[in-house]
Write an enzyme that holds these catalytic residues in place. Structure first.
Site, PDB file in Angstrom:
ATOM      1  N   ASP A 115      -1.371  37.340 -15.599  1.00  0.00           N
ATOM      2  CA  ASP A 115      -2.289  36.668 -14.680  1.00  0.00           C
ATOM      3  C   ASP A 115      -3.734  36.774 -15.129  1.00  0.00           C
ATOM      4  O   ASP A 115      -4.290  37.875 -15.235  1.00  0.00           O
ATOM      5  CB  ASP A 115      -2.144  37.301 -13.287  1.00  0.00           C
ATOM      6  N   ARG A 132       0.821  -1.208   0.000  1.00  0.00           N
ATOM      7  CA  ARG A 132       0.000   0.000   0.000  1.00  0.00           C
ATOM      8  C   ARG A 132       0.860   1.266   0.000  1.00  0.00           C
ATOM      9  O   ARG A 132       0.585   2.230  -0.704  1.00  0.00           O
ATOM     10  CB  ARG A 132      -0.951  -0.034   1.205  1.00  0.00           C
ATOM     11  N   LYS A 153       2.058  24.990  -5.770  1.00  0.00           N
ATOM     12  CA  LYS A 153       0.846  24.412  -5.171  1.00  0.00           C
ATOM     13  C   LYS A 153       0.967  22.893  -5.117  1.00  0.00           C
ATOM     14  O   LYS A 153       0.180  22.158  -5.720  1.00  0.00           O
ATOM     15  CB  LYS A 153      -0.375  24.853  -5.975  1.00  0.00           C
TER      16      LYS A 153
END
Lengths: 283, 283, 283, 283, 283, 283
Positions: free
Chosen positions: D221, D103, D138
């Protein structure tokens, strides 16, 4: 005995810190001054008293961590009984390295064997009954994984590992919740389906309330033998029963005879004397 | 008793790891499900058996680490005797926080008080003699600073902290060096001037060799009382004398009466039973 | 909603490492060059999309860790729904500090809110049924505690936290053990009484074997709706039923209608998109 | 594709912590109870969906860390495309070890492949244009190095790694400095010569001010396609141009066609779904 | 010269952190972009100035930690003199790995050799006298073990390693205790028998008080040569004498000629210039 | 001088480890035995030589970390010149705590001030020229952030922080790539747009190749003054010029006069002598 795997990733950091605790900043002043860097030797760890082995891999890892060039051979297996005088680990290589790692290895191993040996004594005391000896969370800080593994080596079983893997509703939780029913319902609403619910009860009245609402395990706290026997009858297989509180090697057999499924003993981990071990050097 | 300062920088990391060991990934399932986040309570740690206090600051720090909003008040002082039933720590604040930190705080404190209490018993056993009870390096891994401090709280003294702060020449070092003289000379050449030299001897012959070459401390290993007495006479103040090996509470007084300066007892740290403590919650 | 306590001792180290990851060795070059050391400002974290809040304490702790002089006020509560544009955290103090901590705080918070928001969507999809939405161990490494807490904030429940807190017998374990019966018996012999046993089954035959030997939970793996319905009938309350495997928001309602107790969804933690958050500075 | 070297010293600690997060204190209860310690098996990690490989060395290291005796063979190379069903890692050795590490290995690898696969989709969407797809800060806390490497495996490029390796002047810095000129000059005075200066602009007026004072990179932006096109013309090679803000797979091609040099996409790391992977055991 | 063993467990963590400090999150951008992953090379570390070697094992460990596949061969031995131009370490393997580890390895090694080389200069300056050159606690934070080992490689000796391994009574302690006698008695009551007691004195009066009460070592602080000579006569073998305070290579011989046993020099560790080393790559 | 913010999150762990290095397991034996736990005092850190201040916050943090109850007041500011005898830090509180933290605080601060003071000397040597003094990666392991900050306090500037924040193509990279053009192109293909490219050249021919292909910075390695002057003319503003290699305080002015933009000096961090500081206690 099918033992769980005690993975190095669990104890490697512990071993490193323990070695650094003993070496400090200057290392083994005595050994480095008196023994040549290239001197070789064989060392043997042996039991000076009879007992049960637990933690041999970790002792081995201590030597290998200090000096990866050491050749370490395990002469027994965790979970085996040890005779007084029995050799359990052979280390070949730098005499300096063997002596420098000695104390750290022995400190870990003697404690783990101590836990296993005391557990074995309790297990033997209840032999013939169906009762399992289980541990508690009263463990040495940072050694819980090692000590709970040692309990397994002694023939005991593990109670929960920590606060996050099962529920144990005690007196204070009952008081805060208002009633047994309220507490159990709150737990059912709040915790996951993989979590068992255990209820600690002091009286048979509380026990009946718990059985009514339905619980997985009941901890019968500090009850005398007669009360325990009545509690077991009352439960009648509807929950697992666990006797707890001041169980000694002297009282264990009588408690086991009440028919309880489990007997939890804090002393297994908080008060087990170390097993007497030593390291012999053959140069 | 002028106790050394046990600085948080020494034990803060230990405490954090111990809390994480008990909280795991999910925290206190039972408490979080049954007790409201804003419920307040007072908790008291109390001794359930008579003993000697050690580690109160650390217990306090456990609660404050888990929840800095808790108000914790110490009701006694390390090094004090405790009566059974005596309250030693008061915690006010979130009931959840008190219960979640309880086991970790008790596990550390019970072990430290256990060491202090056993040390006190040995100190009392030799009272009236000039002998000091001292510890060994047979400590719980990662707890050496805490346990050696606890020995001080019990009225004992500390042997070396680790391999790097004084020299203890044992049998294996002697064999490697060839003779007592060679070993001591090698140490003098190699180690710094701040380091004391202790020699472990099994026989009075070895002792004489050591005294001849000049040593600071002599460890008299596993000698019977008669031999110890002769050893002390032989030394005659030329070195500090330390008796070691299997000293029990039963044999301690007789050994002290031989006039040795020190008696080192591994059991102080490797086999001290935990002191029985509990936490009472008053909501 | 009674949320578990997410203790700082669980996430403090995580936050420190995350800040160091973003500050590197030189810190915030841009901010330190353009903004005076004593310039003050107010910052607000706000949701730019609708969602569910989780992790506000952790975001707060990021700012306080970077600069303990910052005043941080929480404007909402974990587990609450957020409107687009809603302010959720106010930070007052050094403008440099607010800007330097911004990205780390947002990265943690956006991920936690993302998990809570996706969980909420699944919970809503099964509303009216008795089924609980539960998570899996398919979590972001080192964020399991934070993500499982976020699932709770979204109205979901937690499956086991890790390999050591409950048993889940899968295909490979069955093959190794030889049969369902052998596997369950081995587990009963080996693990503690606090541990629930869950069995993963692919077919109704396996399910019958499991029910016969007795298990706590059954994981119905990748079954279609019709088979799930028959499985639930077959179980008839003798075990908790968990549907698993590829459950989407589209299929969730139909699966819930089969009467299963639990539906486990790996996507809650391995594929939840971050919630869109931003920090506005008011100087 | 010449990939950077992702050194074990960067991720070794991460892997160890991730394994400990999943093993807890008790390890893999299910596996240890049902599978013999000496049982051997072959395991294969395979892709259950089409995608791009990233992180194979790390997955390998997870298995080797849990059990150094495992033999792990890589069947593909980071940066390669994977077909659904393709085997990518073979592990031979203790069946217990393979299942216990499964896992953790999958959780890391699935996330890294997820990032690479989403990056690849963006790269393909702008193919034929000169635009590079770049990442942002991010990222998942503590996984920045791994995720930025995964972006490279997907054919994308890296924006700055952290706050200390290049300058990005945003709105708040401009406000504090007073003007574009003042901000850029402050940066030139303050930061080292190895640091590039990027200016975020919302309008063409700001862009002109930036070009006048001289900057290395301009972040455009949240501009629409028409404005982006005019911005590119205005810059005319005097700075690197970067489009940013809400770029999706649908809008990517049109934005690339404006002639911008770079397109930065936060979703690459904050919202990439995990690639579907599984481990098959062949005993 | 019989050097102490500098164990990897002491410096392994230091090396890992140092490598991470230099690799950051993105690794060696230049090398990874310009050199193929499979390019092989031989690297040699060589001394560019004459000096004394210390720390070769640690330099070797840096390369092996970054890339365990590198073959590293030591071409000299700690404690040996180095000629300008002499090769001291050979590294064979990945060219990328050699270049990426270069700076970290050189930074550690150059500092350690610098300490050893400066120590050697002091040792040579007092040659023929009986005085030992010893270090102080004025070491680089986190490098004490490495620097004190380097002093040994330079032919010097170690003063105490830290605050917990011997007693040094300074002016402030005297003032607090009230008198030399009170201070020494307090120490004897408080500290263990393995701890030596050193007294810092400014005047011959203080020295006489110290000798009277009995101390192990006397630190003669900032005395001129004439006073030192009188102090040595006064002590007359009753304690070890240590000159301290502003000893330079120019004044060392005259101070040694006074007959003091020890001369402690803080500059050995706080102001030693790095030895000039470089790495040559032969591809 | 606008200094960057040196955040506690960067150095807190360093400070804790440094304190533990000096306290060991037993703490300050001398102080704890001679000074009462409740004795109060004022301590002052003062400069014993003229110099430049760097690291006052860190020194303060050392005292506060050892004992949060100490009141610490900064009497100067990083980047200020210090007169010999000037007090720079006042500490009020437990006399024990002040003395126990003293050495660790001084060791960090003296090193940082040493770097700042040597940097200041270089800056003064080139005053009037346009050249900036810059540091290198030849820093003390684990102190890079602190030392590069100290260079700023001395009036210098920072070269790259580590291998991952800008490109510096050296001889070995050129050889591997085949040519200046190939190396620069490889870097452009491989690294992000935020990364500046610096080329190290030994000859004017290499310099011309670099200028032709286009680079951001050129490192002029070990060139004499005449060659440096021609190099600056050749560059003619097309790149930033950096002189490097064996620059001393004697040669600095002449090199600055060649018109280079930057002069990098490894000695700033690898060979700066510690500033002479002391702590005075006023009880």
């Amino acid at each position: 005995m099918m033992l769980p795997a005690l993975r190095p990733v669990i104890y490697a950091d512990f071993i490193e810190r323990a070695l650094r605790e003993d070496l400090g900043r200057g290392g083994d002043l005595t050994t480095d001054a008196t023994i040549a860097a290239d001197a070789l030797a064989d060392g043997f760890i042996l039991a000076r008293a009879e007992g049960r082995l637990a933690g041999l891999d970790i002792a081995r890892a201590v030597f290998e961590k200090l000096d990866p060039a050491l050749k370490v051979v395990e002469l027994s297996i965790d979970g085996q009984d040890l005779a007084a005088g029995q050799r359990i680990l052979k280390i070949h290589g730098s005499a300096r390295s063997i002596l420098t790692a000695e104390r750290t290895a022995l400190n870990v191993l003697a404690r783990m064997c101590g836990v296993a040996t005391l557990t074995r004594a309790y297990v033997r005391a209840v032999q013939g009954s169906g009762a399992r000896i289980v541990d508690t969370r009263k463990t040495t800080p940072l050694m819980r994984a090692l000590e709970k593994y040692s309990v397994r080596c002694g023939g005991g079983y593990n109670h929960r590992f920590a606060l996050d893997d099962s529920v144990l509703i005690k007196d204070n939780h009952l008081v805060a919740a208002g009633s047994v029913e309220a507490a159990v319902n709150a737990v059912r609403r709040g915790v996951g389906h993989t979590v068992k619910i255990e209820l600690e009860v002091d009286t048979l009245e509380q026990l009946e309330q718990g059985l009514e609402i339905g619980i997985d395990v009941v901890l019968l706290d500090n009850m005398d033998v007669a009360t325990l026997r009545r509690a077991v009858e009352l439960v009648d297989g509807r929950a697992i029963t666990e006797a707890s509180g001041g169980i000694t090697l002297d009282t264990a057999a009588a408690i086991a005879a009440t028919g309880v499924d489990l007997m939890s003993v804090g002393a297994l981990t908080h008060s087990a004397p170390a097993l007497d071990l030593s390291l012999d050097l053959v140069s």
